[in-house]
Design an enzyme around this catalytic site. Structure first.
Site, PDB file in Angstrom:
ATOM      1  N   HIS A 146       0.840  -1.203   0.000  1.00 51.82           N
ATOM      2  CA  HIS A 146       0.000   0.000   0.000  1.00 51.82           C
ATOM      3  C   HIS A 146       0.875   1.254   0.000  1.00 51.82           C
ATOM      4  O   HIS A 146       0.694   2.159  -0.825  1.00 51.82           O
ATOM      5  CB  HIS A 146      -0.904  -0.027   1.237  1.00 51.82           C
ATOM      6  CG  HIS A 146      -1.828   1.138   1.365  1.00 51.82           C
ATOM      7  ND1 HIS A 146      -3.197   1.011   1.248  1.00 51.82           N
ATOM      8  CD2 HIS A 146      -1.603   2.457   1.628  1.00 51.82           C
ATOM      9  CE1 HIS A 146      -3.761   2.192   1.419  1.00 51.82           C
ATOM     10  NE2 HIS A 146      -2.816   3.090   1.662  1.00 51.82           N
ATOM     11  N   GLU A 147       1.833   1.302   0.918  1.00 47.11           N
ATOM     12  CA  GLU A 147       2.673   2.496   1.026  1.00 47.11           C
ATOM     13  C   GLU A 147       3.619   2.620  -0.160  1.00 47.11           C
ATOM     14  O   GLU A 147       3.974   3.737  -0.567  1.00 47.11           O
ATOM     15  CB  GLU A 147       3.459   2.469   2.338  1.00 47.11           C
ATOM     16  CG  GLU A 147       2.597   2.326   3.602  1.00 47.11           C
ATOM     17  CD  GLU A 147       1.493   3.366   3.721  1.00 47.11           C
ATOM     18  OE1 GLU A 147       1.608   4.446   3.083  1.00 47.11           O
ATOM     19  OE2 GLU A 147       0.509   3.110   4.440  1.00 47.11           O
ATOM     20  N   HIS A 150       1.834   4.383  -2.842  1.00 49.47           N
ATOM     21  CA  HIS A 150       1.900   5.819  -2.571  1.00 49.47           C
ATOM     22  C   HIS A 150       3.236   6.406  -3.032  1.00 49.47           C
ATOM     23  O   HIS A 150       3.276   7.485  -3.639  1.00 49.47           O
ATOM     24  CB  HIS A 150       1.742   6.084  -1.067  1.00 49.47           C
ATOM     25  CG  HIS A 150       0.335   5.985  -0.574  1.00 49.47           C
ATOM     26  ND1 HIS A 150      -0.766   6.241  -1.359  1.00 49.47           N
ATOM     27  CD2 HIS A 150      -0.154   5.677   0.664  1.00 49.47           C
ATOM     28  CE1 HIS A 150      -1.877   6.087  -0.641  1.00 49.47           C
ATOM     29  NE2 HIS A 150      -1.519   5.738   0.588  1.00 49.47           N
TER      30      HIS A 150
END
Length: 246
Positions: A146-147, A150
């Site tokens: 997820h990060e 980003h």
């Protein structure tokens, strides 16, 4: 991005300053982290239905303090393993590298967190993993992915921190592409049993929760409105993957 559901995986850049380095193991004389409290919490959750949320909060705060060193060590061991062996983590690391970034053990930090989140990203500091929030290695893998999405987005596009539509798009893409909304995770950890549009519903829910944590978002209705405004283009944009990975 938390009703008490899983800690959201992303937080606003302005809120994701790295917590201080891992503390030394504290000398703790438990008041709430005891067998009697454990029994009371289990009874309240699964038998009587009368939960003492104040007791639960104090219990888990003391447990985190007592196990901080072990939690961070486990997180670092899993981080290093995932960087070497996880297909999605290795893929995202390579894709970030193609844009001039470098994600490694030196800028993926394991820290103890008090907020209800499991990770965060800051363009200047790297990725933060909340060592005391992970159920298992798979949960940590989803958070790292997820990060890393980003990170890729921040390198690929000109992301404006104060542009709520940009931030909503980031959360939609990260929840879609990381694997955190796959059916098996929703079924076994969230009791979400819907088959039809399960992925879309999960992504909308998580993106809305993430937006509710951002400055400038008034409430859940406002957060959902922003997510809906950018939904079609952001949900269908699977770059750098050819399609949704899992």
């Amino acid at each position: 991005m938390s009703k008490q559901e899983d800690a959201p995986d992303g937080v606003p850049n302005s809120a994701s300053e790295m917590p201080p380095p891992k503390p030394e193991a504290p000398k703790l004389d438990p008041i709430y982290y005891t067998w009697s409290s454990t029994f009371s919490i289990l009874m309240g959750r699964y038998v009587t239905g009368n939960r003492d949320f104040s007791l639960e909060r104090k219990y888990f705060e003391e447990m985190d303090a007592a196990k901080a060193e072990a939690y961070c060590k486990r997180c670092e061991t899993n981080r290093d393993y995932l960087l070497q062996y996880s297909p999605i983590v290795k893929f995202m690391k390579d894709e970030v590298g193609k844009l001039g970034g470098d994600l490694n053990a030196k800028n993926i930090h394991c820290r103890m967190c008090t907020a209800e989140q499991s990770g965060g990203f800051h363009i200047d500091h790297g990725i933060m993993l909340c060592a005391n929030k992970f159920r298992n290695r798979g949960h940590q893998e989803d958070t790292m992915a997820h990060e890393m999405v980003h990170a890729w987005d921040h390198l690929k596009w000109k992301v404006e921190d104060n542009n709520l539509r940009h931030q909503a798009c980031l959360e939609i893409r990260a929840s879609t592409l990381s694997g955190e909304c796959r059916f098996s995770r929703e079924f076994f950890t969230k009791n979400q049993w819907r088959i039809t549009e399960q992925l879309q519903n999960c992504v909308r829910r998580r993106a809305t929760l993430s937006m509710m944590a951002r400055p400038g978002v008034k409430n859940d209705v406002h957060a959902a409105k922003i997510v809906n405004e950018v939904w079609e283009s952001c949900f269908n944009d699977t770059r750098p993957f050819d399609e949704i990975y899992r």
